[in-house]
Design a protein around this motif. Structure first.
Motif, PDB file in Angstrom:
ATOM      1  N   ALA A   7      -5.232  -0.824   7.215  1.00 52.21           N
ATOM      2  CA  ALA A   7      -6.383  -0.163   6.594  1.00 52.21           C
ATOM      3  C   ALA A   7      -5.985   1.208   6.042  1.00 52.21           C
ATOM      4  N   MET A   8      -5.198   1.957   6.795  1.00 46.01           N
ATOM      5  CA  MET A   8      -4.777   3.273   6.321  1.00 46.01           C
ATOM      6  C   MET A   8      -3.882   3.163   5.089  1.00 46.01           C
ATOM      7  N   GLY A  48       0.819  -1.204   0.000  1.00 39.92           N
ATOM      8  CA  GLY A  48       0.000   0.000   0.000  1.00 39.92           C
ATOM      9  C   GLY A  48       0.855   1.257   0.000  1.00 39.92           C
ATOM     10  N   GLU A  49       0.210   2.365   0.360  1.00 40.83           N
ATOM     11  CA  GLU A  49       0.894   3.656   0.409  1.00 40.83           C
ATOM     12  C   GLU A  49       1.159   4.055   1.849  1.00 40.83           C
ATOM     13  N   GLU A  50       2.251   4.750   2.049  1.00 43.36           N
ATOM     14  CA  GLU A  50       2.581   5.265   3.388  1.00 43.36           C
ATOM     15  C   GLU A  50       1.497   6.269   3.786  1.00 43.36           C
ATOM     16  N   PRO A  51       0.826   6.061   4.922  1.00 39.99           N
ATOM     17  CA  PRO A  51      -0.229   7.006   5.322  1.00 39.99           C
ATOM     18  C   PRO A  51       0.378   8.321   5.820  1.00 39.99           C
ATOM     19  N   ASP A  52      -0.450   9.333   5.876  1.00 42.19           N
ATOM     20  CA  ASP A  52      -0.043  10.619   6.445  1.00 42.19           C
ATOM     21  C   ASP A  52       0.498  10.353   7.854  1.00 42.19           C
TER      22      ASP A  52
END
Length: 117
Positions: A83-84, A10-14
């Motif tokens: 999830a994030m 996934g993508e690194e969350p804020d």
């Protein structure tokens, strides 16, 4: 230390959301430590209460609850991070009502012991 596979997906969350998730995890850990301290306190210093077996059972229950809460805290933190990373809604958990119920039961048992004195 090797990074878990889910941290590479996934993508690194804020970072603000990750830090908020970590603060929530730490709050759960503080709650677990408080329950553990309550169990130790009950077993060591509640000399007025009897029967002794009930005290040991309650103290052990608090220690087990603290251990379970620590595990639940990690599982929740990890599930929220995943999830994030995948931009999904945060998963729900039955941890809060179960914790409330467990504390209610233990507090009720301690109240019953105090009333019998």
């Amino acid at each position: 230390m090797r990074e878990p596979r889910w941290r590479r997906e996934g993508e690194e969350p804020d970072y603000r959301f990750s830090l908020a998730n970590e603060r929530t995890f730490l709050a759960w850990i503080r709650t677990a430590l408080s329950l553990l301290a309550g169990g130790v306190l009950l077993e060591q210093f509640a000399t007025r209460l009897s029967p002794r077996a009930a005290l040991v059972t309650l103290a052990t229950s608090l220690a087990v609850l603290a251990a379970l809460l620590s595990l639940i805290a990690y599982v929740r933190w990890r599930a929220n991070e995943i999830a994030m990373r995948h931009k999904r809604p945060l998963p729900s958990s039955v941890a809060l009502p179960l914790l409330a119920l467990a504390v209610f039961v233990v507090a009720g048992a301690i109240a019953m012991l105090l009333l019998r004195q």
